[in-house]
Scaffold this motif. Sequence first.
Motif, PDB file in Angstrom:
ATOM      1  N   SER A 161      17.568  73.343  66.208  1.00  0.00           N
ATOM      2  CA  SER A 161      18.555  74.414  66.371  1.00  0.00           C
ATOM      3  C   SER A 161      19.705  74.265  65.378  1.00  0.00           C
ATOM      4  O   SER A 161      20.224  75.253  64.850  1.00  0.00           O
ATOM      5  CB  SER A 161      19.097  74.427  67.805  1.00  0.00           C
ATOM      6  N   ASP A 162      20.111  73.004  65.103  1.00  0.00           N
ATOM      7  CA  ASP A 162      21.176  72.755  64.136  1.00  0.00           C
ATOM      8  C   ASP A 162      20.723  73.120  62.724  1.00  0.00           C
ATOM      9  O   ASP A 162      21.483  73.704  61.940  1.00  0.00           O
ATOM     10  CB  ASP A 162      21.597  71.292  64.173  1.00  0.00           C
ATOM     11  N   ALA A 163      19.472  72.767  62.404  1.00  0.00           N
ATOM     12  CA  ALA A 163      18.932  73.083  61.082  1.00  0.00           C
ATOM     13  C   ALA A 163      18.841  74.597  60.884  1.00  0.00           C
ATOM     14  O   ALA A 163      19.164  75.118  59.812  1.00  0.00           O
ATOM     15  CB  ALA A 163      17.553  72.441  60.916  1.00  0.00           C
ATOM     16  N   THR A 164      18.398  75.295  61.919  1.00  0.00           N
ATOM     17  CA  THR A 164      18.293  76.761  61.843  1.00  0.00           C
ATOM     18  C   THR A 164      19.666  77.381  61.638  1.00  0.00           C
ATOM     19  O   THR A 164      19.837  78.322  60.850  1.00  0.00           O
ATOM     20  CB  THR A 164      17.656  77.317  63.128  1.00  0.00           C
ATOM     21  N   TYR A 165      20.657  76.865  62.341  1.00  0.00           N
ATOM     22  CA  TYR A 165      22.041  77.344  62.227  1.00  0.00           C
ATOM     23  C   TYR A 165      22.528  77.196  60.789  1.00  0.00           C
ATOM     24  O   TYR A 165      23.077  78.135  60.196  1.00  0.00           O
ATOM     25  CB  TYR A 165      22.902  76.526  63.181  1.00  0.00           C
ATOM     26  N   ALA A 166      22.306  76.015  60.197  1.00  0.00           N
ATOM     27  CA  ALA A 166      22.734  75.770  58.814  1.00  0.00           C
ATOM     28  C   ALA A 166      21.962  76.635  57.832  1.00  0.00           C
ATOM     29  O   ALA A 166      22.526  77.157  56.859  1.00  0.00           O
ATOM     30  CB  ALA A 166      22.557  74.288  58.474  1.00  0.00           C
ATOM     31  N   LEU A 167      20.671  76.828  58.081  1.00  0.00           N
ATOM     32  CA  LEU A 167      19.850  77.656  57.187  1.00  0.00           C
ATOM     33  C   LEU A 167      20.306  79.109  57.182  1.00  0.00           C
ATOM     34  O   LEU A 167      20.246  79.781  56.148  1.00  0.00           O
ATOM     35  CB  LEU A 167      18.377  77.562  57.588  1.00  0.00           C
ATOM     36  N   ARG A 168      20.779  79.598  58.334  1.00  0.00           N
ATOM     37  CA  ARG A 168      21.280  80.973  58.380  1.00  0.00           C
ATOM     38  C   ARG A 168      22.528  81.118  57.519  1.00  0.00           C
ATOM     39  O   ARG A 168      22.718  82.128  56.836  1.00  0.00           O
ATOM     40  CB  ARG A 168      21.568  81.390  59.828  1.00  0.00           C
ATOM     41  N   LEU A 169      23.383  80.093  57.531  1.00  0.00           N
ATOM     42  CA  LEU A 169      24.583  80.126  56.698  1.00  0.00           C
ATOM     43  C   LEU A 169      24.209  80.055  55.217  1.00  0.00           C
ATOM     44  O   LEU A 169      24.791  80.763  54.379  1.00  0.00           O
ATOM     45  CB  LEU A 169      25.520  78.983  57.077  1.00  0.00           C
ATOM     46  N   PHE A 170      23.243  79.205  54.883  1.00  0.00           N
ATOM     47  CA  PHE A 170      22.773  79.126  53.495  1.00  0.00           C
ATOM     48  C   PHE A 170      22.179  80.458  53.048  1.00  0.00           C
ATOM     49  O   PHE A 170      22.455  80.932  51.934  1.00  0.00           O
ATOM     50  CB  PHE A 170      21.740  78.012  53.343  1.00  0.00           C
ATOM     51  N   ALA A 171      21.365  81.073  53.907  1.00  0.00           N
ATOM     52  CA  ALA A 171      20.754  82.364  53.570  1.00  0.00           C
ATOM     53  C   ALA A 171      21.826  83.418  53.331  1.00  0.00           C
ATOM     54  O   ALA A 171      21.719  84.242  52.409  1.00  0.00           O
ATOM     55  CB  ALA A 171      19.813  82.808  54.684  1.00  0.00           C
ATOM     56  N   HIS A 172      22.867  83.390  54.142  1.00  0.00           N
ATOM     57  CA  HIS A 172      23.966  84.345  53.924  1.00  0.00           C
ATOM     58  C   HIS A 172      24.648  84.100  52.587  1.00  0.00           C
ATOM     59  O   HIS A 172      25.027  85.043  51.883  1.00  0.00           O
ATOM     60  CB  HIS A 172      24.998  84.250  55.046  1.00  0.00           C
ATOM     61  N   SER A 173      24.806  82.819  52.196  1.00  0.00           N
ATOM     62  CA  SER A 173      25.472  82.509  50.928  1.00  0.00           C
ATOM     63  C   SER A 173      24.703  83.072  49.742  1.00  0.00           C
ATOM     64  O   SER A 173      25.285  83.334  48.685  1.00  0.00           O
ATOM     65  CB  SER A 173      25.635  80.990  50.770  1.00  0.00           C
ATOM     66  N   ARG A 174      23.392  83.257  49.921  1.00  0.00           N
ATOM     67  CA  ARG A 174      22.571  83.783  48.835  1.00  0.00           C
ATOM     68  C   ARG A 174      22.446  85.304  48.875  1.00  0.00           C
ATOM     69  O   ARG A 174      22.228  85.937  47.853  1.00  0.00           O
ATOM     70  CB  ARG A 174      21.158  83.149  48.899  1.00  0.00           C
ATOM     71  N   THR A 175      22.568  85.912  50.039  1.00  0.00           N
ATOM     72  CA  THR A 175      22.341  87.349  50.175  1.00  0.00           C
ATOM     73  C   THR A 175      23.585  88.149  50.541  1.00  0.00           C
ATOM     74  O   THR A 175      23.634  89.354  50.305  1.00  0.00           O
ATOM     75  CB  THR A 175      21.289  87.615  51.270  1.00  0.00           C
ATOM     76  N   GLU A 176      24.578  87.459  51.156  1.00  0.00           N
ATOM     77  CA  GLU A 176      25.792  88.093  51.677  1.00  0.00           C
ATOM     78  C   GLU A 176      25.481  89.177  52.718  1.00  0.00           C
ATOM     79  O   GLU A 176      26.264  90.102  52.917  1.00  0.00           O
ATOM     80  CB  GLU A 176      26.645  88.666  50.538  1.00  0.00           C
ATOM     81  N   MET A 177      24.358  89.013  53.417  1.00  0.00           N
ATOM     82  CA  MET A 177      23.995  89.927  54.501  1.00  0.00           C
ATOM     83  C   MET A 177      24.581  89.387  55.808  1.00  0.00           C
ATOM     84  O   MET A 177      24.173  88.332  56.284  1.00  0.00           O
ATOM     85  CB  MET A 177      22.468  90.050  54.620  1.00  0.00           C
TER      86      MET A 177
END
Length: 352
Positions: free
Chosen positions: A4-20
Amino acid sequence: MKLSDATYALRLFAHSRTEMDSLLPGRIRPYVATVRITERCNSRCITCNYWQKDYKDSLDTKAAINLSRQLAELGVSRLRFSGGEPLLRQDFFTVLKGLRDLGFSKITVSTNGLLIDRLADHINQSCLTDLAVSIDGLRENNDRLRGVPGYFDRVMEGLKLIENKQITIMTTLHDRLAEDLPELLGICEERGYLWDYNLPDNRLYFLKDVDLESVVGSAAGLEKTLECINKLRHLECARRLSEMKIDYSYQYLTKAKVKVKEPHCYLGFMELMIDSQGNVLSGCQVLPPVGNILRDSLKEILSTETYRKRLRKMVARNCPGCVCGYGVNVILENLPKYAISQLLGRKGVSPA
């Protein structure tokens, strides 16, 4: 790390790349919390103005323990007590006794270290796992910046009394530091301490009256300090230093030459801060509070639209700017590179 922690961090990383914005986590669950349990301080640092003001602590013993329970219930795994100087609180170890069964994986006190020699037995018997101790160089440079004659020797002798705690020496960068770093990191290496650094920033509320240019010195000296850090980062004591952090520090401290591209700020999603008046800060020490735990529960505050709007504002850098969360932010913006560095053996690089 939990899935769950990894998924949380991955969502933030994905936002940093897409700004969605749809990729940002739906539920805010910081994993680190800092409690400024007192704003009073017994040092006389020229790098901050805590000691120049008379603060009154509103969080009593019961409120501090109740706050810690709320943090544990929210899933916070790492708890940090800071100040001012936390060891000035006469009930500090009583508060710590109330945390023993709350399941925190890491409990840190950030301290100037001046009371360690007197309180070593209490520290050793407590549930503290870590001490982050402020040392800004060797004797002359440290004592000048900290405003207390004999500070360095007193603190370093006191630390010899500490048992079974991870000690990290925390240094604020300045232009004279390069001359001290080899010996300072040599001491850390010999004693099994970690070493890390803070970037100077006078936008924080307890630094706003400080003339940082006169304190931290010349850009050339700061650049020399960072070059020295880069040469020494192979040491075991410097294992928390990531390549991304040092690269950002170069840009930040030499911004007259290089335009700094600030990463998105995800600090509010990762960290939470509560001051000695019970004010809840979204990890950032520049923006105003978003609630108070003496009026509302933490769960209620974090679930408000006001809090979510604050976090989106921080992500978009719609704020005065600061370096509060640069360690977290540069890692999240470079998450694959960071993950690879962990797998290759640069363990313990966590900014918290």
